[in-house]
Design a protein around this motif. Sequence first.
Motif, PDB file in Angstrom:
ATOM      1  N   TYR A   1      -3.138  -0.290 -18.499  1.00  0.00           N
ATOM      2  CA  TYR A   1      -3.366   0.839 -17.344  1.00  0.00           C
ATOM      3  C   TYR A   1      -4.569   1.432 -17.554  1.00  0.00           C
TER       4      TYR A   1
ATOM      5  N   ALA B   1      -7.624  -0.996 -16.706  1.00  0.00           N
ATOM      6  CA  ALA B   1      -7.736  -0.811 -15.244  1.00  0.00           C
ATOM      7  C   ALA B   1      -8.419   0.460 -14.562  1.00  0.00           C
ATOM      8  N   GLN B   2      -8.104   1.550 -15.104  1.00  0.00           N
ATOM      9  CA  GLN B   2      -8.749   2.733 -14.705  1.00  0.00           C
ATOM     10  C   GLN B   2     -10.140   2.742 -14.985  1.00  0.00           C
TER      11      GLN B   2
ATOM     12  N   THR C   1      -1.837  -3.640  -8.223  1.00  0.00           N
ATOM     13  CA  THR C   1      -2.461  -2.474  -8.517  1.00  0.00           C
ATOM     14  C   THR C   1      -2.620  -2.215  -9.913  1.00  0.00           C
ATOM     15  N   ALA C   2      -3.439  -1.185 -10.423  1.00  0.00           N
ATOM     16  CA  ALA C   2      -3.322  -1.096 -11.923  1.00  0.00           C
ATOM     17  C   ALA C   2      -1.890  -0.679 -12.312  1.00  0.00           C
ATOM     18  N   GLN C   3      -0.998   0.103 -11.576  1.00  0.00           N
ATOM     19  CA  GLN C   3       0.505   0.239 -12.172  1.00  0.00           C
ATOM     20  C   GLN C   3       1.189  -1.013 -12.134  1.00  0.00           C
TER      21      GLN C   3
ATOM     22  N   ALA D   1       0.220  -3.080 -15.120  1.00  0.00           N
ATOM     23  CA  ALA D   1       0.855  -2.233 -16.605  1.00  0.00           C
ATOM     24  C   ALA D   1       2.411  -2.553 -16.515  1.00  0.00           C
ATOM     25  N   THR D   2       3.103  -2.563 -15.420  1.00  0.00           N
ATOM     26  CA  THR D   2       4.341  -2.977 -15.428  1.00  0.00           C
ATOM     27  C   THR D   2       4.664  -4.365 -15.808  1.00  0.00           C
TER      28      THR D   2
END
Length: 166
Positions: free
Chosen positions: A87, A90-91, A137-139, A142-143
Amino acid sequence: MLRTALRFGVGAGLLCTLWLVGLLLTGNDPFGPKRLMVIFLPPLAVVVSQWMLRRISAPEGPGLKRALAVGALTALLAATTSAMGVYGVAQLAGAEQIEKSKAAMLKIAEGSRADYLRQPGGKEQYERTIEGLKSVTAQGLATDDFVKKLLFGLLLSVPGAIFLRR
């Protein structure tokens, strides 16, 4: 027991994160296929932490419950640390890098369309795959990282606990 799990779990998660940072800094896609090269690190950390626990609690050994507990905790810590790293990367990389990765993943999926269509129910599976890739998405990254590394780590913690209990 907790210290062993922390050492190996967080260490493996940090190594996974450093791999992604290295990919990003060298101009490679940190969310592409090369990120999967570190998927073996959390299960390896699980087995090594169980082995270290066995060495610490010699000569009688840790027992099955403690070996399972340290393996599961190591897997959870490694997956959590790695997912936080994904995450964060990604940010750091920004939305444009995620869009580039998404485009590359869609291109790979579209290239394997014929393989999907040969299978029973393949058309629906292909459409679900494309829709899933379009909503990355970034989330979501990460998931996905968390789930894969946790399941793989837990899967190897059971045989590791059985063989390293004594």
